[in-house]
Design a protein around this motif. Structure first.
Motif, PDB file in Angstrom:
ATOM      1  N   TYR A  68      -8.240   7.209   3.600  1.00  0.00           N
ATOM      2  CA  TYR A  68      -8.742   6.160   2.717  1.00  0.00           C
ATOM      3  C   TYR A  68      -7.992   4.850   2.921  1.00  0.00           C
ATOM      4  O   TYR A  68      -8.596   3.768   2.940  1.00  0.00           O
ATOM      5  N   THR A  76      -8.313  -2.186   6.487  1.00  0.00           N
ATOM      6  CA  THR A  76      -9.226  -2.860   7.415  1.00  0.00           C
ATOM      7  C   THR A  76     -10.263  -3.698   6.664  1.00  0.00           C
ATOM      8  O   THR A  76     -10.539  -4.847   7.011  1.00  0.00           O
ATOM      9  N   SER A 102     -11.100   1.646  -0.572  1.00  0.00           N
ATOM     10  CA  SER A 102     -11.780   1.813   0.713  1.00  0.00           C
ATOM     11  C   SER A 102     -13.274   1.651   0.461  1.00  0.00           C
ATOM     12  O   SER A 102     -13.760   1.971  -0.635  1.00  0.00           O
ATOM     13  N   LYS A 129      -6.404   3.569   5.503  1.00  0.00           N
ATOM     14  CA  LYS A 129      -6.756   2.858   6.741  1.00  0.00           C
ATOM     15  C   LYS A 129      -8.026   2.042   6.540  1.00  0.00           C
ATOM     16  O   LYS A 129      -8.099   0.877   6.950  1.00  0.00           O
ATOM     17  N   ASP A 130      -9.026   2.651   5.912  1.00  0.00           N
ATOM     18  CA  ASP A 130     -10.284   1.944   5.670  1.00  0.00           C
ATOM     19  C   ASP A 130     -10.092   0.777   4.712  1.00  0.00           C
ATOM     20  O   ASP A 130     -10.678  -0.297   4.886  1.00  0.00           O
ATOM     21  N   CYS A 131      -9.270   0.995   3.689  1.00  0.00           N
ATOM     22  CA  CYS A 131      -9.019  -0.066   2.713  1.00  0.00           C
ATOM     23  C   CYS A 131      -8.354  -1.260   3.378  1.00  0.00           C
ATOM     24  O   CYS A 131      -8.774  -2.413   3.180  1.00  0.00           O
ATOM     25  N   LYS A 191     -15.398   3.545   1.316  1.00  0.00           N
ATOM     26  CA  LYS A 191     -15.912   4.886   1.082  1.00  0.00           C
ATOM     27  C   LYS A 191     -15.494   5.461  -0.259  1.00  0.00           C
ATOM     28  O   LYS A 191     -15.944   6.543  -0.626  1.00  0.00           O
ATOM     29  N   SER A 192     -14.622   4.766  -0.972  1.00  0.00           N
ATOM     30  CA  SER A 192     -14.224   5.238  -2.295  1.00  0.00           C
ATOM     31  C   SER A 192     -15.438   5.281  -3.215  1.00  0.00           C
ATOM     32  O   SER A 192     -16.306   4.400  -3.156  1.00  0.00           O
ATOM     33  N   GLN A 226      -2.230   4.770  -3.115  1.00  0.00           N
ATOM     34  CA  GLN A 226      -3.282   5.476  -2.390  1.00  0.00           C
ATOM     35  C   GLN A 226      -2.853   6.902  -2.058  1.00  0.00           C
ATOM     36  O   GLN A 226      -3.278   7.481  -1.074  1.00  0.00           O
ATOM     37  N   HIS A 273       0.853  -1.186   0.000  1.00  0.00           N
ATOM     38  CA  HIS A 273       0.000   0.000   0.000  1.00  0.00           C
ATOM     39  C   HIS A 273       0.890   1.239   0.000  1.00  0.00           C
ATOM     40  O   HIS A 273       1.700   1.423   0.919  1.00  0.00           O
ATOM     41  N   SER A 285      -9.072   4.073  -3.959  1.00  0.00           N
ATOM     42  CA  SER A 285      -8.236   3.534  -2.888  1.00  0.00           C
ATOM     43  C   SER A 285      -8.699   2.142  -2.452  1.00  0.00           C
ATOM     44  O   SER A 285      -8.039   1.499  -1.653  1.00  0.00           O
TER      45      SER A 285
END
Length: 340
Positions: free
Chosen positions: A25, A31, A311, A27-29, A313-314, A89, A8, A309
């Motif tokens: 982004y 996880t 994530s 961190k979320d990806c 949320k992407s 990212q 990453h 990313s």
């Protein structure tokens, strides 16, 4: 199936803002996509001093504890880890261009569009010129440098030529407001784009996903704009800082953005134009484009945002989820395309 070593690529070589955005982004990806039976994750974290760190996680404590390395030292470390693929990212211009290019030199594949395409589409006027040559509607515009005088009559939209998240973007309705808007835009870039304002309409974003060579149009995301008091999107529509000082995503507020029903007639029309843009620019694996829809229902290309990313949320991931494509499937397919 063998475990893939995935690096990453996180942080920013430019400033703390883009570093915070990248970390948010990534961190979320990490996880959401952690799967020890499938992936072994490494993290490369770049700071604005251009030093590299290889932390065990993206917590501030682990980043601080990681030894800072020069580029030469970082390359030596990377080449001993048997990295199979890189997941970029970084959202700053160097991160989207130079650092991707580095992995081309190292012959390590990476997910996402090539460095040279990222450099091109980071410049809004150049991206517009290419898709316009393919027959896509674009607002008429003028590219200015310091000291140039705009010749377009308002209303116009003034924006830095290579800045994201609506930083420095202004709608100018009167000539008297030109100077202030130009000063603000030049704060973020050496070149500024002045464009005819496209009346609303609507504003949407369209993602394209590549699977087995086929271009798949994803559901559109629509944004809250209106001609009365919110005619264009601004920075606060996209990002904000919470009380802890952490950056968060304002655009995930359902009042600011939502997925368009696929039965909406605008969906197919925009997807077709987005595929034209994807092919004209030579995108791979995925792409993402912003469009203004005029009162007659015609889409006008605004800009390309060729990053994801992975994530949850992407934007591409959110669109894919609504189309029944899980985040894991999205990532696996993109990795498979990158390793071809």
């Amino acid at each position: 199936m063998s475990v893939l070593n995935i690096l990453h690529l996180v942080g920013s070589a430019e400033n703390e803002f883009y570093g915070d955005l990248s970390r948010l982004y990534a961190k979320d990806c990490i996880t959401a996509t952690a799967n020890p039976s499938r992936y072994h994750f490494f993290i490369a974290y770049i700071t604005p001093d251009r030093l590299w760190r290889f932390p065990s996680s993206l917590t501030p404590e682990d980043i601080d504890a990681a030894k800072p390395l020069s580029l030469a030292e970082a390359i030596q470390w990377i080449t001993t880890q048997n990295i199979d693929v890189v997941l970029p990212q970084m959202f700053c211009i160097p991160g989207m261009t130079h650092y991707r290019g580095l992995f081309d030199l190292l012959t390590i594949p990476y997910v996402g569009n090539k460095a040279e395409l990222m450099a091109l589409t980071a410049h809004k006027a150049k991206a517009k010129a290419i898709v316009a040559a393919a027959g896509v509607k674009v607002p008429y515009g003028q590219l200015l440098r310091q000291g140039d005088t705009p010749n377009l009559m308002p209303p116009v939209v003034i924006k830095p030529a290579n800045s994201d998240n609506s930083l420095g973007v202004t709608l100018v309705k009167n000539r008297a407001d030109y100077d202030e808007a130009l000063t603000q835009a030049f704060h973020y870039a050496d070149e500024v784009l002045v464009e005819d304002y496209i009346e609303l309409g609507r504003e949407v974003r369209c993602g394209i996903f590549v699977k087995n060579g086929e271009l798949i149009g994803l559901p559109l995301e629509e944004y809250s704009v209106n001609p009365e008091n919110h005619p264009i999107r601004n920075y606060s529509d996209k990002l904000k800082k919470i009380e802890t000082g952490e950056l968060t995503l304002a655009a995930k507020d359902k009042k600011k953005a939502w997925i368009v029903e696929t039965t909406d007639p605008i969906t197919t029309k925009v997807q077709d134009v987005a595929k034209q843009c994807h092919q004209a620019l030579g995108c791979r694996q995925y792409s993402l484009f912003d469009f203004r829809i005029d009162p007659q229902g015609e889409p006008w290309f605004l800009e390309a945002g060729l990053y994801c990313s992975f994530s949850p949320k992407s934007v591409v991931a959110c669109m894919a989820k609504d189309a029944g494509i899980s985040l894991n499937e999205l990532l696996e397919t993109a990795i498979a395309e990158a390793l071809i």
